[in-house]
Design a protein around this motif. Structure first.
Motif, PDB file in Angstrom:
ATOM      1  N   GLY A  33       5.843  -8.795  24.562  1.00 42.22           N
ATOM      2  CA  GLY A  33       7.393  -8.200  24.119  1.00 42.22           C
ATOM      3  C   GLY A  33       8.193  -8.256  22.826  1.00 42.22           C
ATOM      4  O   GLY A  33       9.747  -7.615  23.452  1.00 42.22           O
ATOM      5  N   PHE A  34       8.235  -9.220  21.644  1.00 43.74           N
ATOM      6  CA  PHE A  34       9.292  -9.566  20.712  1.00 43.74           C
ATOM      7  C   PHE A  34       9.468  -8.096  19.985  1.00 43.74           C
ATOM      8  O   PHE A  34       9.999  -8.396  19.379  1.00 43.74           O
ATOM      9  CB  PHE A  34       8.559 -10.815  20.128  1.00 43.74           C
ATOM     10  N   ILE A  35       7.926  -7.302  20.121  1.00 40.42           N
ATOM     11  CA  ILE A  35       7.913  -6.369  19.071  1.00 40.42           C
ATOM     12  C   ILE A  35       7.405  -5.530  19.792  1.00 40.42           C
ATOM     13  O   ILE A  35       6.876  -4.816  20.669  1.00 40.42           O
ATOM     14  CB  ILE A  35       7.054  -6.834  17.589  1.00 40.42           C
ATOM     15  N   SER A  85       5.609  -1.693  12.811  1.00 42.89           N
ATOM     16  CA  SER A  85       5.863  -2.408  13.969  1.00 42.89           C
ATOM     17  C   SER A  85       7.633  -2.827  13.602  1.00 42.89           C
ATOM     18  O   SER A  85       8.127  -2.945  13.199  1.00 42.89           O
ATOM     19  CB  SER A  85       4.854  -3.477  14.330  1.00 42.89           C
ATOM     20  N   PHE A  86       7.712  -2.513  15.505  1.00 40.48           N
ATOM     21  CA  PHE A  86      10.007  -3.270  15.094  1.00 40.48           C
ATOM     22  C   PHE A  86       9.890  -4.418  15.719  1.00 40.48           C
ATOM     23  O   PHE A  86       9.402  -3.916  16.925  1.00 40.48           O
ATOM     24  CB  PHE A  86      10.398  -1.473  15.091  1.00 40.48           C
ATOM     25  N   VAL A  87      10.976  -4.634  15.745  1.00 34.89           N
ATOM     26  CA  VAL A  87      11.726  -5.828  16.276  1.00 34.89           C
ATOM     27  C   VAL A  87      12.682  -5.256  17.705  1.00 34.89           C
ATOM     28  O   VAL A  87      12.637  -3.904  18.384  1.00 34.89           O
ATOM     29  CB  VAL A  87      12.813  -6.800  15.514  1.00 34.89           C
ATOM     30  N   LEU A 100       9.186  -4.445  10.480  1.00 35.02           N
ATOM     31  CA  LEU A 100       8.059  -5.544  10.342  1.00 35.02           C
ATOM     32  C   LEU A 100       7.401  -5.077   9.107  1.00 35.02           C
ATOM     33  O   LEU A 100       6.942  -4.258   8.744  1.00 35.02           O
ATOM     34  CB  LEU A 100       6.981  -6.396  10.982  1.00 35.02           C
ATOM     35  N   PRO A 101       6.631  -6.094   8.172  1.00 33.75           N
ATOM     36  CA  PRO A 101       6.261  -5.547   6.852  1.00 33.75           C
ATOM     37  C   PRO A 101       5.196  -4.850   6.932  1.00 33.75           C
ATOM     38  O   PRO A 101       4.046  -5.526   8.451  1.00 33.75           O
ATOM     39  CB  PRO A 101       5.395  -6.974   5.816  1.00 33.75           C
ATOM     40  N   ALA A 102       3.928  -4.247   6.662  1.00 33.92           N
ATOM     41  CA  ALA A 102       3.062  -3.155   6.964  1.00 33.92           C
ATOM     42  C   ALA A 102       2.156  -4.578   6.964  1.00 33.92           C
ATOM     43  O   ALA A 102       2.271  -5.764   6.797  1.00 33.92           O
ATOM     44  CB  ALA A 102       2.468  -2.384   6.430  1.00 33.92           C
ATOM     45  N   SER A 103       1.036  -4.775   7.918  1.00 32.78           N
ATOM     46  CA  SER A 103       0.166  -5.642   8.180  1.00 32.78           C
ATOM     47  C   SER A 103      -0.818  -6.300   6.909  1.00 32.78           C
ATOM     48  O   SER A 103      -0.869  -6.978   6.568  1.00 32.78           O
ATOM     49  CB  SER A 103      -1.212  -5.077   9.512  1.00 32.78           C
ATOM     50  N   ARG A 104      -1.247  -4.516   6.408  1.00 35.45           N
ATOM     51  CA  ARG A 104      -1.376  -4.778   4.641  1.00 35.45           C
ATOM     52  C   ARG A 104      -1.021  -5.719   4.345  1.00 35.45           C
ATOM     53  O   ARG A 104      -1.627  -6.359   3.212  1.00 35.45           O
ATOM     54  CB  ARG A 104      -2.067  -3.231   4.479  1.00 35.45           C
ATOM     55  N   ALA A 105       0.127  -5.326   4.076  1.00 37.97           N
ATOM     56  CA  ALA A 105       0.721  -6.021   2.672  1.00 37.97           C
ATOM     57  C   ALA A 105       1.767  -7.057   3.583  1.00 37.97           C
ATOM     58  O   ALA A 105       1.585  -8.348   2.153  1.00 37.97           O
ATOM     59  CB  ALA A 105       2.681  -5.238   3.065  1.00 37.97           C
TER      60      ALA A 105
END
Length: 496
Positions: free
Chosen positions: A75-77, A85-87, A47-52
């Motif tokens: 439990g989704f990521i 963060s990853f799926v 997933l994109p970095a939270s800042r981006a």
């Protein structure tokens, strides 16, 4: 970073009006979750970095962190320190994963309902207008209801009972209301009722559904008036019963058809005091014949006394239940038309042997009717307010019926022949011109007028084309405007 299409999907979720009430972080979390469920974000994808992502969406980083935290909790990521963060890895049973073309087609097909469920769905149900417009049938006047009095009585109930009024109620109904109903139907309708024989329900429709399912098996035969109230026929059809139509004349249902029938039916459904939709009153000799027929064959008479309060020429005929010494009649009543539809209180007066089975059965449907409304209604009746309200409405409705009849004679005489009833909330009109019933109804709807066609109420062909015009809920000036609109609409159809 999200692909452009994925970012657009999240943005669309944020902008959708249906999601406006959600907090911003919840909308973002739901949007990403849906991408995962749809397979647009596969297992292990970053997933994109939270800042981006915060910069791309124009929100704060804390908002993205809150969305990611919820996705992780569900439990989704997966969140890996130093990596991002990853799926999460999903099983093959996860919605949106590995869906074959065949599965996708099946998902879009009609639901696999039971026979009874399909019957209920295909019937179309019984639809009531949330904001009725002329000439919707069966709608009472609610603008003049004594609302302040009702509110005062409700406050009395809450003050005296406190939080106990908030608990579950008696499935059979509040005793005070059952007693008030029994007193009322005995006095006004000539019934043979006691409080312990009354079952309080939410509507007459619920009563008919209970009767259909508790007294008859799928495939059993029930005699039903033709034409008939559509809600009754739909309730019996949905229960898998064989509805046997019996024609109605000026004296009500033709009982010879029932007496001579070689195949035994287990019940008959009647609207004897004011037949729907013809307005006929069932003659006394026919009532007595049906009572004897039911006793002889151990069949049931289901009597719907749906708007008996509003009779404009003398007192209405006593109900069939009060004449039946054999306890084979189920008497159905409702306050929907005598007070207001939002009350949702109806009732049945039952033979003693049916009280317990019917009460147990209703616990499987909705448990009980709302207690505060029941207790308020009991006080409304005990204080004489119900009788006063009905008398006032009877005078208003009689005046409105007279106004409608005159308006129809003046503006619609070239199209219809009115059948002015002696009671009820609607007037039948038979088409006398070459305009079809469907064309008349469609033309009326285009100008904001609602009509119920008569032919659809017949199970067997041969019924005369026409429609019902409800009048009770509309002032004389509203009736005049609506009649003129209808006349103009029919002129356009005839001229076109």
């Amino acid at each position: 970073m999200f692909r452009h299409s994925q970012l657009e999907s999240v943005t669309a979720w944020l902008a959708h009006p249906a999601h406006a009430a959600m907090p911003l972080h919840a909308r973002i979390q739901r949007a990403i979750r849906q991408l995962i469920l749809d397979g647009a974000l596969g297992p292990g994808k970053p997933l994109p970095a939270s800042r981006a992502l915060a910069k791309s969406l124009g929100v704060s980083r804390d908002t993205i962190e809150a969305a990611y935290a919820q996705l992780h909790a569900e439990g989704f990521i997966e969140r890996r320190v130093g990596s991002g963060s990853f799926v999460s890895e999903m099983t093959e049973f996860t919605p949106g994963r590995r869906i074959s073309q065949r599965d996708a087609l099946l998902r879009n097909q009609a639901p696999n309902l039971s026979k009874r469920g399909n019957g209920m769905f295909q019937s179309g149900g019984v639809r009531e207008m949330l904001s009725p417009r002329p000439f919707a049938h069966g709608v009472p006047e609610t603008r003049s209801f004594p609302l302040q009095l009702w509110e005062r009585l409700e406050r009395q109930v809450l003050k005296e009972l406190g939080t106990s009024a908030l608990h579950h109620g008696d499935p059979q109904g509040a005793e005070a209301l059952r007693r008030a109903i029994a007193d009322y139907v005995n006095l006004e309708r000539g019934a043979r009722a006691t409080a312990d024989r009354v079952l309080v329900l939410t509507s007459s429709q619920q009563a008919m559904t209970l009767c259909a399912n508790m007294l008859l098996d799928p495939g059993d035969r029930i005699f039903i008036e033709d034409p008939a109230y559509y809600g009754a026929r739909k309730a019996f059809d949905a229960a898998g019963l064989e509805c046997v139509p019996v024609c109605v004349d000026r004296q009500g249902i033709v009982v010879e058809r029932i007496m001579d029938d070689p195949r035994r039916a287990k019940a008959v459904f009647l609207t004897p005091s004011h037949q729907f939709p013809t307005g006929a009153t069932l003659a006394l000799d026919r009532r007595l014949a049906l009572i004897e027929w039911a006793a002889r064959h151990q069949a049931w008479i289901i009597e719907d006394d749906y708007d008996s309060e509003f009779h404009y020429a003398g007192k209405p005929t006593a109900c069939v239940q009060g004449l039946d010494p054999h306890d084979r009649t189920i008497y159905i009543g409702t306050f929907t038309k005598s007070l207001f539809p939002g009350l949702r209180i109806g009732y049945v007066v039952l033979p003693p042997q049916l009280v317990k089975p019917m009460t147990v059965a209703r616990t499987l449907l909705d448990g009980h009717t709302a207690s505060i409304a029941q207790l308020t209604l009991a006080r409304f009746m005990d204080g004489g307010h119900f009788g006063a309200h009905v008398r006032a409405m009877r005078g208003i409705y009689a005046q409105r019926l007279d106004v409608l009849a005159r308006l129809v004679h003046t503006h619609l005489s070239e199209f219809v022949e009115p059948r002015v009833p002696i009671g009820g909330l609607q007037m039948p009109c038979l088409l006398t011109c070459d305009i079809s019933e469907r064309a008349a109804i469609d033309a009326a709807r285009r100008v904001g007028i609602e009509l119920l066609g008569l032919s659809a109420l017949h199970a067997v062909g041969g019924g005369k084309a026409g429609f019902l015009m409800g009048f009770a809920a509309y002032t004389p000036s509203e009736l005049e405007v609506a009649v003129r609109k209808l006349a103009n609409a029919l002129h356009m159809v005839k001229g076109g």
